[in-house]
Design a protein around this motif. Sequence first.
Motif, PDB file in Angstrom:
ATOM      1  N   LEU A 287      72.419  28.621  13.851  1.00  0.00           N
ATOM      2  CA  LEU A 287      72.706  27.929  13.756  1.00  0.00           C
ATOM      3  C   LEU A 287      71.781  26.930  15.060  1.00  0.00           C
ATOM      4  CD1 LEU A 287      72.947  25.186  12.096  1.00  0.00           C
ATOM      5  CD2 LEU A 287      75.293  25.166  12.911  1.00  0.00           C
ATOM      6  N   ASP A 288      72.437  26.943  16.382  1.00  0.00           N
ATOM      7  CA  ASP A 288      72.279  26.437  17.295  1.00  0.00           C
ATOM      8  C   ASP A 288      71.187  26.886  17.457  1.00  0.00           C
ATOM      9  OD1 ASP A 288      74.939  25.406  17.601  1.00  0.00           O
ATOM     10  OD2 ASP A 288      75.404  26.722  18.732  1.00  0.00           O
TER      11      ASP A 288
ATOM     12  N   ARG B 141      68.850  24.126  14.963  1.00  0.00           N
ATOM     13  CA  ARG B 141      68.319  23.402  16.197  1.00  0.00           C
ATOM     14  C   ARG B 141      67.547  22.798  17.263  1.00  0.00           C
ATOM     15  NH1 ARG B 141      75.603  22.515  15.409  1.00  0.00           N
ATOM     16  NH2 ARG B 141      75.167  21.826  13.148  1.00  0.00           N
ATOM     17  N   HIS B 142      68.133  23.360  18.140  1.00  0.00           N
ATOM     18  CA  HIS B 142      66.890  23.578  19.367  1.00  0.00           C
ATOM     19  C   HIS B 142      65.638  23.676  19.392  1.00  0.00           C
ATOM     20  CE1 HIS B 142      66.608  23.908  23.583  1.00  0.00           C
ATOM     21  NE2 HIS B 142      66.160  25.067  23.277  1.00  0.00           N
TER      22      HIS B 142
ATOM     23  N   SER C 167      63.919  22.656  16.498  1.00  0.00           N
ATOM     24  CA  SER C 167      64.206  21.848  15.903  1.00  0.00           C
ATOM     25  C   SER C 167      63.224  21.634  14.683  1.00  0.00           C
ATOM     26  CB  SER C 167      62.862  20.898  16.407  1.00  0.00           C
ATOM     27  OG  SER C 167      63.208  20.641  17.501  1.00  0.00           O
TER      28      SER C 167
ATOM     29  N   HIS D 140      66.702  21.363   8.613  1.00  0.00           N
ATOM     30  CA  HIS D 140      67.361  21.098   7.772  1.00  0.00           C
ATOM     31  C   HIS D 140      68.155  22.442   8.565  1.00  0.00           C
ATOM     32  CE1 HIS D 140      65.783  17.823   5.326  1.00  0.00           C
ATOM     33  NE2 HIS D 140      64.773  18.545   5.371  1.00  0.00           N
ATOM     34  N   PRO D 141      68.913  22.405   9.743  1.00  0.00           N
ATOM     35  CA  PRO D 141      69.336  23.443   9.731  1.00  0.00           C
ATOM     36  C   PRO D 141      70.356  24.405   9.414  1.00  0.00           C
ATOM     37  CG  PRO D 141      69.622  21.667  11.790  1.00  0.00           C
ATOM     38  CD  PRO D 141      68.809  21.462  10.610  1.00  0.00           C
ATOM     39  N   GLU D 142      70.946  23.139   9.068  1.00  0.00           N
ATOM     40  CA  GLU D 142      72.506  24.223   8.389  1.00  0.00           C
ATOM     41  C   GLU D 142      72.152  24.821   7.090  1.00  0.00           C
ATOM     42  OE1 GLU D 142      72.219  20.870   9.219  1.00  0.00           O
ATOM     43  OE2 GLU D 142      73.960  21.019  11.246  1.00  0.00           O
TER      44      GLU D 142
ATOM     45  N   THR E 269      70.241  27.926   7.978  1.00  0.00           N
ATOM     46  CA  THR E 269      70.966  29.218   8.478  1.00  0.00           C
ATOM     47  C   THR E 269      71.646  29.151   7.314  1.00  0.00           C
ATOM     48  OG1 THR E 269      71.671  26.950  10.912  1.00  0.00           O
ATOM     49  CG2 THR E 269      73.057  29.225   9.491  1.00  0.00           C
TER      50      THR E 269
END
Length: 173
Positions: free
Chosen positions: A134-135, A138-139, A141, A144-146, A149
Amino acid sequence: MSKKEAPSVNRKDEIVSAAIETFAEIGYYRATTAQVAERANISQPYIFKFFPTKEALLAAALEASWERIIASFRRVVETAQPEQLESELIEAYERILADRSNEMLLQMQAQTIPSDVIREEMRKGFRNVRNIVLDAFRHASIPHPEERTLLFLARGMLCNISMALDMPELMEK
């Protein structure tokens, strides 16, 4: 240095490796510490020098298997370009399945063991993997990272089932 004279740190690692193989092949409940000891080429009482119980040995085996997955994913996160991140994480997991299938079988079994110690080891491992992915998403970009994941973790579980049942067709696109 003969196997019997190996330093105790190495012996502990050898016992954990033997436990991973034995528990994965025979099953945690059916496997005995005597079988683990035989595979590690040591006496059964020597296991208890490092692990007070069979459950503690299983927890150590699970911790080792999660550490390898996490280390593999961290290497990918540190080097992958954002647009290649997800595919490289998938490739890393496929290599883990190919090289360390017994560790995945062990984890799959552990999910069904009603022990607080084992359940906590499994939660910790899944939590760490989820947070790394997830991190990283997100990093990078990734939209919809959640959700991505969640899909990544679900794909990993499907990979495990595909490998365990020898059903590669589950992974066909």
